[in-house]
Write an enzyme that holds these catalytic residues in place. Structure first.
Site, short mmCIF file in Angstrom:
data_model
loop_
_atom_site.label_atom_id
_atom_site.label_comp_id
_atom_site.label_asym_id
_atom_site.label_seq_id
_atom_site.Cartn_x
_atom_site.Cartn_y
_atom_site.Cartn_z
N GLY A 10 -5.25 7.19 -3.25
CA GLY A 10 -4.16 6.37 -2.75
C GLY A 10 -3.45 5.63 -3.87
O GLY A 10 -3.74 5.81 -5.06
N LEU A 33 -7.25 12.01 2.53
CA LEU A 33 -5.89 12.53 2.34
C LEU A 33 -4.97 12.24 3.52
O LEU A 33 -3.98 12.92 3.72
CB LEU A 33 -5.92 14.03 2.03
CG LEU A 33 -6.78 14.45 0.83
CD1 LEU A 33 -6.79 15.96 0.66
CD2 LEU A 33 -6.29 13.77 -0.45
N ASN A 35 -3.19 9.55 3.84
CA ASN A 35 -1.97 8.91 3.33
C ASN A 35 -1.88 9.11 1.82
O ASN A 35 -1.46 8.23 1.09
CB ASN A 35 -1.97 7.42 3.68
CG ASN A 35 -0.60 6.80 3.50
OD1 ASN A 35 0.42 7.46 3.68
ND2 ASN A 35 -0.56 5.53 3.14
N PHE A 81 -11.26 0.87 -1.31
CA PHE A 81 -9.85 0.77 -0.96
C PHE A 81 -9.53 1.39 0.40
O PHE A 81 -8.54 1.03 1.02
CB PHE A 81 -8.97 1.51 -1.98
CG PHE A 81 -8.96 0.91 -3.35
CD1 PHE A 81 -8.24 -0.24 -3.62
CD2 PHE A 81 -9.66 1.51 -4.39
CE1 PHE A 81 -8.23 -0.79 -4.89
CE2 PHE A 81 -9.64 0.98 -5.66
CZ PHE A 81 -8.93 -0.18 -5.92
N LYS A 85 -3.10 0.21 6.12
CA LYS A 85 -2.61 -1.05 5.55
C LYS A 85 -1.20 -1.47 5.97
O LYS A 85 -0.63 -2.36 5.34
CB LYS A 85 -2.67 -0.98 4.03
CG LYS A 85 -1.77 0.08 3.42
CD LYS A 85 -1.78 0.03 1.90
CE LYS A 85 -0.89 1.05 1.26
NZ LYS A 85 0.54 0.95 1.63
N SER A 125 -6.82 -8.92 1.06
CA SER A 125 -5.37 -9.14 1.11
C SER A 125 -5.05 -10.61 1.33
O SER A 125 -5.81 -11.34 1.96
CB SER A 125 -4.79 -8.32 2.27
OG SER A 125 -3.47 -8.68 2.53
N TYR A 150 -3.95 -5.66 11.31
CA TYR A 150 -4.29 -5.35 9.91
C TYR A 150 -4.91 -6.57 9.22
O TYR A 150 -5.98 -6.49 8.62
CB TYR A 150 -3.05 -4.89 9.13
CG TYR A 150 -3.26 -4.95 7.64
CD1 TYR A 150 -4.12 -4.05 7.01
CD2 TYR A 150 -2.62 -5.92 6.86
CE1 TYR A 150 -4.35 -4.13 5.64
CE2 TYR A 150 -2.84 -5.99 5.50
CZ TYR A 150 -3.71 -5.09 4.89
OH TYR A 150 -3.94 -5.17 3.54
N LYS A 154 -8.93 -7.41 7.70
CA LYS A 154 -9.32 -7.91 6.37
C LYS A 154 -10.18 -9.18 6.51
O LYS A 154 -11.15 -9.37 5.78
CB LYS A 154 -8.07 -8.18 5.52
CG LYS A 154 -7.34 -6.91 5.09
CD LYS A 154 -8.25 -5.98 4.29
CE LYS A 154 -7.53 -4.73 3.83
NZ LYS A 154 -8.43 -3.76 3.16
N TYR A 177 -5.22 -9.30 -2.66
CA TYR A 177 -3.98 -8.92 -3.33
C TYR A 177 -2.80 -9.57 -2.63
O TYR A 177 -2.78 -9.72 -1.42
CB TYR A 177 -3.67 -7.42 -3.27
CG TYR A 177 -4.77 -6.46 -3.42
CD1 TYR A 177 -5.92 -6.78 -4.12
CD2 TYR A 177 -4.64 -5.19 -2.89
CE1 TYR A 177 -6.92 -5.85 -4.25
CE2 TYR A 177 -5.64 -4.26 -3.02
CZ TYR A 177 -6.78 -4.59 -3.70
OH TYR A 177 -7.76 -3.66 -3.82
N ASN A 179 1.40 -8.55 -3.31
CA ASN A 179 2.16 -7.33 -2.97
C ASN A 179 2.25 -6.36 -4.14
O ASN A 179 3.09 -6.53 -5.02
CB ASN A 179 3.57 -7.73 -2.50
CG ASN A 179 3.55 -8.42 -1.16
OD1 ASN A 179 3.01 -9.52 -1.05
ND2 ASN A 179 4.08 -7.79 -0.15
N ASN A 199 6.52 -0.30 3.16
CA ASN A 199 6.64 -1.35 2.15
C ASN A 199 8.04 -1.37 1.55
O ASN A 199 8.73 -0.34 1.52
CB ASN A 199 5.60 -1.16 1.05
CG ASN A 199 4.18 -1.33 1.57
OD1 ASN A 199 3.96 -1.99 2.58
ND2 ASN A 199 3.22 -0.72 0.89
#
Length: 338
Positions: A10, A33, A35, A81, A85, A125, A150, A154, A177, A179, A199
């Site tokens: 990713g 796979l 995304n 990861f 998201k 996040s 979402y 988290k 994180y 952005n 995004n």
């Protein structure tokens, strides 16, 4: 040392694989796979000279996770990861998010708790803070009611990790994180969303290239200087390097607690219109955009206080917004001109 990176093909995962390999780690990447593209492996190899080991596994398949860990018993650390998201998609399809983001985490931790010791880096996040009351946001800011499924996954993920580490030999670092944007300076890997981008920056670059007719700016009536939402945009390579530093902290047993939390951002907020203006400057072209209504689940402002990451981890974001946008534009042009 062998390091497992889930979601390793990713956007953030692939850049982290590069930084790990540059530091001499042996990396095994898992990805389903959903995304991402298998071609990312070639990009990683072109940058580092080495292709990571790869297994196509869906972490929602408990038996597949068990089989993987029985086969690879020499894994020293895990960077997790693999998760869905997109805020908007999570509002429309919450069960997909709860299944993918929670079940996969539980299955990983069930295998790690069998080890005499385990080191776990969690991709969290700033959404866990909801709409924070004070800016910039510190790690001590209250965890607000999640604004989206979402964000809730988290928050729940962090709670699960905290509970599990209390009673196991797992040590963990939660990286919140802000952005992530941009691409590797080589333009060999970058953000490649399947379908319509969720995004801002890939939507900007696709619009600039002509793949999208116009960019939608969600809301111009926020209580901000120009009315558009403000975020802290961090170059993905800076973010990837923070993961390597956090992992090394655990491996060297430098962590002061079983679970540590760090914000990863630049410490500066930029509005949507400021990002558009900065992009127009680096790309030397005007963007076709329109103001539309707000998007459900979006907050007004979020940018990081990065003092803890700067002082404790010894990490600091290096790249400017313009540098990150320039790398994203270089990547967009490369993949469209192939």
């Amino acid at each position: 040392m062998k390091i497992l990176v889930t979601g390793g093909l990713g956007f953030i995962g692939s850049h982290t694989v590069v930084e790990l390999q540059n530091e001499g780690f042996e990396v095994i990447a898992i990805d389903n796979l959903s995304n991402s593209s298998i071609d990312v492996l070639d990009g990683i190899e072109r940058i580092t000279g080495k292709k990571p080991l790869f297994e196509n596994i869906d972490l929602r398949d408990k038996s597949a996770v068990q089989n993987f860990f029985s086969k690879h018993q020499d894994i020293s650390g895990v960077i997790h990861f693999a998760a869905s998201k997109a805020v908007g998609e999570s509002v429309e399809n919450p069960l997909l998010y709860y299944e993918n983001n929670i079940n996969s985490l539980v299955y990983l931790l069930q295998e790690l708790q069998k080890k005499p010791e385990a080191h776990f880096i969690f991709s969290s996040s700033c959404t866990v803070y909801g709409q924070a009351e004070k800016m910039p946001i510190t790690e001590n800011a209250p965890i607000q009611t999640a604004m989206s499924p979402y964000g809730n996954t988290k928050q729940i993920g962090e709670e699960i990790i905290t509970d599990v580490t209390k009673v196991t030999n797992i040590n963990s670092i939660l990286l919140r994180y802000f952005n992530p944007i941009g691409a590797h300076p080589s333009a060999e890997i970058g953000e490649l969303p399947l379908g319509v981008p969720q995004n801002l920056v890939p939507f900007i670059t696709q619009t600039a290239f002509g793949l999208r007719e116009k960019l939608s700016v969600y809301g111009s009536d926020y209580p901000t200087p120009d009315g558009t939402a403000i975020r802290d945009y961090i170059h993905v390579v800076d973010l990837a390097k923070a993961h390597v530093i956090a992992l090394q902290r655990l491996l060297k047993k430098q962590n002061l607690e079983k679970v540590e939390t760090f914000n990863l951002g630049t410490g500066t907020g930029s509005s949507v219109l400021e990002v558009i203006t900065a992009f127009e400057k680096v790309a030397k072209k005007k963007l076709n955009y329109q103001i539309v209504g707000r998007r459900e689940g979006d907050i007004t402002t979020a940018f990081a206080n990065t003092d803890k990451a700067n002082s404790v981890l010894g990490w600091k974001a290096q790249s400017t917004l313009e540098e990150a946008l320039s790398s994203a534009w270089k990547w967009e042009q490369k993949i469209r001109n192939q």
